[in-house]
Motif scaffolding. Structure first.
Motif, short mmCIF file in Angstrom:
data_model
loop_
_atom_site.label_atom_id
_atom_site.label_comp_id
_atom_site.label_asym_id
_atom_site.label_seq_id
_atom_site.Cartn_x
_atom_site.Cartn_y
_atom_site.Cartn_z
N GLU A 132 0.73 -1.22 -0.38
CA GLU A 132 -0.41 -0.31 -0.03
C GLU A 132 0.11 1.14 -0.16
O GLU A 132 1.60 1.45 0.94
N ILE A 133 0.37 2.29 -0.30
CA ILE A 133 1.25 3.96 -1.20
C ILE A 133 0.53 4.98 -0.93
O ILE A 133 -0.94 4.74 -1.29
N THR A 134 0.42 5.81 0.04
CA THR A 134 -0.29 6.78 0.06
C THR A 134 0.77 7.81 -0.37
O THR A 134 1.86 8.39 -0.50
N LEU A 135 -0.27 8.56 -0.99
CA LEU A 135 0.60 10.07 -1.87
C LEU A 135 -0.61 11.27 -1.09
O LEU A 135 -1.82 10.94 -1.75
N ILE A 136 -0.15 12.40 -1.09
CA ILE A 136 -0.57 13.58 -0.65
C ILE A 136 -0.60 14.85 -1.52
O ILE A 136 0.25 15.01 -1.43
N LEU A 137 -1.62 15.20 -1.82
CA LEU A 137 -1.59 16.95 -2.14
C LEU A 137 -2.28 17.76 -1.19
O LEU A 137 -3.75 17.09 -0.91
N GLN B 140 -4.29 -7.62 -7.73
CA GLN B 140 -4.92 -6.70 -8.92
C GLN B 140 -4.82 -5.34 -8.14
O GLN B 140 -3.89 -4.83 -7.29
N LEU B 141 -5.56 -3.92 -8.63
CA LEU B 141 -4.98 -2.42 -8.72
C LEU B 141 -6.11 -1.89 -7.94
O LEU B 141 -6.82 -2.03 -8.65
N THR B 142 -5.65 -1.86 -6.53
CA THR B 142 -7.32 -0.43 -6.37
C THR B 142 -6.47 1.20 -6.10
O THR B 142 -5.32 0.99 -5.37
N MET B 143 -7.12 2.06 -6.32
CA MET B 143 -7.01 3.17 -6.37
C MET B 143 -8.34 3.67 -5.63
O MET B 143 -9.21 4.10 -5.76
N ASN C 109 -11.95 -6.38 -14.99
CA ASN C 109 -13.31 -6.52 -13.60
C ASN C 109 -12.94 -4.81 -14.02
O ASN C 109 -11.83 -4.45 -13.13
N ILE C 110 -13.70 -4.13 -13.70
CA ILE C 110 -13.85 -3.08 -13.16
C ILE C 110 -14.74 -2.30 -12.38
O ILE C 110 -15.99 -1.95 -12.66
N ASP C 111 -14.59 -2.40 -10.40
CA ASP C 111 -16.04 -2.09 -9.58
C ASP C 111 -15.32 -0.85 -9.26
O ASP C 111 -14.19 -0.49 -8.45
N ASN C 112 -16.16 0.00 -9.30
CA ASN C 112 -15.96 1.70 -8.66
C ASN C 112 -17.14 1.92 -7.29
O ASN C 112 -18.53 1.48 -6.80
N SER C 113 -16.81 3.37 -6.79
CA SER C 113 -17.27 3.50 -5.63
C SER C 113 -17.36 5.02 -5.42
O SER C 113 -16.08 5.63 -5.92
N ILE D 262 -14.64 10.21 -1.29
CA ILE D 262 -13.86 9.22 -1.84
C ILE D 262 -14.69 8.67 -3.49
O ILE D 262 -15.27 7.95 -3.43
N LEU D 263 -13.34 8.39 -4.36
CA LEU D 263 -14.19 7.54 -5.41
C LEU D 263 -12.86 6.88 -5.45
O LEU D 263 -11.30 7.10 -4.93
N SER D 264 -13.31 5.73 -5.47
CA SER D 264 -12.94 4.36 -5.92
C SER D 264 -12.25 4.06 -7.11
O SER D 264 -13.99 3.54 -7.54
N ALA D 265 -11.80 3.02 -7.49
CA ALA D 265 -11.31 2.08 -8.25
C ALA D 265 -11.36 0.40 -8.20
O ALA D 265 -10.00 0.85 -7.50
#
Length: 282
Positions: A101-106, A131-134, A216-220, A271-274
């Motif tokens: 897990e990596i977190t980047l901040i702006l 899998q890749l989660t953002m 598969n693309i799962d969004n929230s 939070i926008l996630s995929a």
């Protein structure tokens, strides 16, 4: 393993490798420009002409469009400023041998406040495994509510555009940006010409089906989805692209766009996630 690296011109990026996958993330734009599971072709497409230069957006991977998608805010650059801003590397964790897990901040500063008059914190949490989660979290640190449009502008490597079928959008309303018309999708989506559409009321898994795999693309935190391919003529004139690149990718963007804009109150978050997962067709 998590390694901070630099190109010869000083461009910084993070390289992540675990027992499941390999990824590269630029500090500029918190831009994931490579993700591949071991012994498989990359899931994300990256142009061979991509610029890795300060202030220039990378063509491919997952640019972050924030705090405005496209030209929804005429006071901001196209797709906002987050994709060319320098982010700060936050917490990094190797959860186990297969998961990183990596977190980047702006955050706001004087320069960004001149462009967008809100105090904010933007955090991108990236989980790299099979899998890749953002997860893109916006926190409103201002005293006024902010209106937000945004997108995880994902470029997917499809091998051949003629093999592509996008499933999960049947009967969904969409805006055709090329014709400035409102339409309804009928059946699966095939890419046979230039496409630039914004779907609404997207409420289930999207599948990108190619000759040898299902993505598969799962969004929230989202009910809108953008699909884009410039096709032949526009590809010739698009920065960072070669003439035939349109044959190799399609953008399927997890978004808050058009009717799906979000209002974040003071102190509030969104939070926008995929999550992107892949299954091979045998």
């Amino acid at each position: 393993m998590i390694t901070l690296k630099k190109l010869e011109n000083g461009f910084e990026y993070i390289e992540v490798e675990n027992q499941s996958a390999h990824a590269k993330i630029a500090l500029q734009g918190a831009h994931i420009f490579h993700f591949a599971r071991h012994h498989e072709r990359p899931i994300l497409w990256l142009s061979q002409k991509s610029d890795f230069k300060k202030g220039v957006a990378i063509r491919g991977g997952v640019p972050i469009c924030w705090p405005a998608f496209a030209k929804s805010n005429p006071d901001l650059p196209q797709h906002g400023f987050a994709r060319t801003a320098m982010w700060t590397l936050g917490e990094c964790q190797e959860i186990d041998a297969h998961t990183t897990e990596i977190t980047l901040i702006l955050r706001h500063n004087q320069e960004r406040l001149k462009l967008w008059h809100y105090k904010f914190e933007l955090c991108l949490s990236i989980t790299i495994s099979d899998q890749l989660t953002m997860a893109l979290k916006t926190t409103n640190l201002d005293t006024r509510a902010m209106k937000l449009t945004q997108a995880l502008h994902s470029y997917f490597d499809v091998g051949a555009i003629s093999d592509v079928r996008i499933k999960g959008l049947d009967q969904k309303p969409y805006h055709d940006s090329l014709k400035d018309q409102e339409k309804v999708q009928e059946g699966d989506l095939f890419i046979t010409k230039e496409v630039d559409v914004i779907y609404q009321k997207v409420d289930k898994r999207i599948q990108l089906i190619t000759k040898d795999s299902i993505l598969n693309i799962d969004n929230s935190g989202s009910s809108s989805l953008v699909v884009w391919n410039p096709w032949r003529e526009k590809c010739k004139h698009t920065s960072g692209m070669s003439e035939g690149d349109y044959l190799q990718f399609v953008c399927i963007e997890s978004a808050n766009a058009r009717e799906d804009f979000r209002i974040i109150p003071p102190g509030g978050t969104h939070i926008l996630s995929a999550t992107i997962s892949k299954h091979r067709i045998i």
